[in-house]
Scaffold this motif. Structure first.
Motif, PDB file in Angstrom:
ATOM      1  N   CYS A  98       5.182  -4.538  -1.077  1.00 28.28           N
ATOM      2  CA  CYS A  98       6.438  -3.842  -0.798  1.00 28.28           C
ATOM      3  C   CYS A  98       7.375  -4.781  -0.037  1.00 28.28           C
ATOM      4  O   CYS A  98       6.966  -5.431   0.937  1.00 28.28           O
ATOM      5  CB  CYS A  98       6.160  -2.586   0.020  1.00 28.28           C
ATOM      6  N   MET A 133       1.275  -2.938  -3.006  1.00 31.10           N
ATOM      7  CA  MET A 133       1.630  -1.776  -3.830  1.00 31.10           C
ATOM      8  C   MET A 133       0.477  -1.495  -4.796  1.00 31.10           C
ATOM      9  O   MET A 133      -0.296  -2.393  -5.111  1.00 31.10           O
ATOM     10  CB  MET A 133       2.919  -2.056  -4.598  1.00 31.10           C
ATOM     11  N   CYS A 182       4.778   2.317  -3.381  1.00 35.14           N
ATOM     12  CA  CYS A 182       4.427   2.197  -1.970  1.00 35.14           C
ATOM     13  C   CYS A 182       4.861   3.508  -1.320  1.00 35.14           C
ATOM     14  O   CYS A 182       6.023   3.901  -1.422  1.00 35.14           O
ATOM     15  CB  CYS A 182       5.138   1.014  -1.317  1.00 35.14           C
ATOM     16  N   GLN A 222      -0.591   4.927   3.371  1.00 42.50           N
ATOM     17  CA  GLN A 222      -1.044   3.640   3.897  1.00 42.50           C
ATOM     18  C   GLN A 222      -1.941   3.861   5.109  1.00 42.50           C
ATOM     19  O   GLN A 222      -1.679   4.726   5.950  1.00 42.50           O
ATOM     20  CB  GLN A 222       0.142   2.753   4.295  1.00 42.50           C
TER      21      GLN A 222
END
Length: 193
Positions: free
Chosen positions: A86, A93, A106, A111
């Motif tokens: 990203c 990604m 993303c 995350q």
């Protein structure tokens, strides 16, 4: 790009374990380096080690194996799997599939490392694989495989105002054997700003 330690001018032994017939790669700590350079170096040992560190960081989880082979439940192979990061947060990604196209996304909420996500990161970033191909493949075709590739890289190196890189290009005459060295020089110039 620069995976061969012999570009440093040194002889390197014990890079592979061949006695048991496995031919597996030994860890770099087990390699045996000659005390003195055996031939003219194309890169310094520091440059080789920096490239090795970067290569390790770029290594993909299932390198060299298609997704369907590495994970039999995978339904799609993604061309840029493990290579895209990203541009906002720098995290890797991952691929997604729709009936007509593949894309990479993303999502900060997905995350693990949420502490490094900038506050202005949008909830979703999507990158269509076809658009990446439309931009990247003509560039690769011209700059790496095109008839004018040597002139292209000469112009890039000259524009970087780095006489050392331009001399390196002139010494090798754009020989494809030395393409790794030229690409490393270009990457150094790009990362230096």
């Amino acid at each position: 790009m620069i995976r061969n330690p012999k570009y440093t001018g040194y002889q390197v032994w014990n890079r592979r374990a061949r006695k048991q017939g496995s031919n597996r790669v030994n860890p770099p700590e087990a390699w045996i380096w000659s005390e003195e350079p055996a031939h003219e170096a194309l890169i310094t040992r520091e440059e080789y080690e920096a490239a090795a560190i970067q290569g390790k960081a770029n290594q993909r989880s299932r390198q060299g194996v298609s997704a369907k082979v590495a994970r039999t439940s995978a339904r799609t192979n993604y061309l840029y799997r493990g290579l895209l990061h990203c541009g906002i947060c720098g995290l890797r990604m991952w691929g997604n599939h729709r009936p007509r196209y593949n894309y990479y996304s993303c999502q900060p909420t997905h995350q693990r490392s949420k502490k490094d996500i900038p506050a202005n990161h949008p909830p979703h970033v999507y990158l269509n694989e076809d658009r990446i191909n439309d931009a990247l493949l003509p560039f690769l075709g011209e700059s790496l495989f095109g008839a004018a590739r040597v002139d292209y890289w000469r112009t890039c190196l000259e524009a970087s105002n780095d006489p050392v890189s331009a001399v390196t290009l002139d010494e090798h005459g754009g020989d494809t054997q030395h393409g790794d060295v030229l690409m490393a020089a270009c990457r150094r110039r790009c990362s230096a700003g």
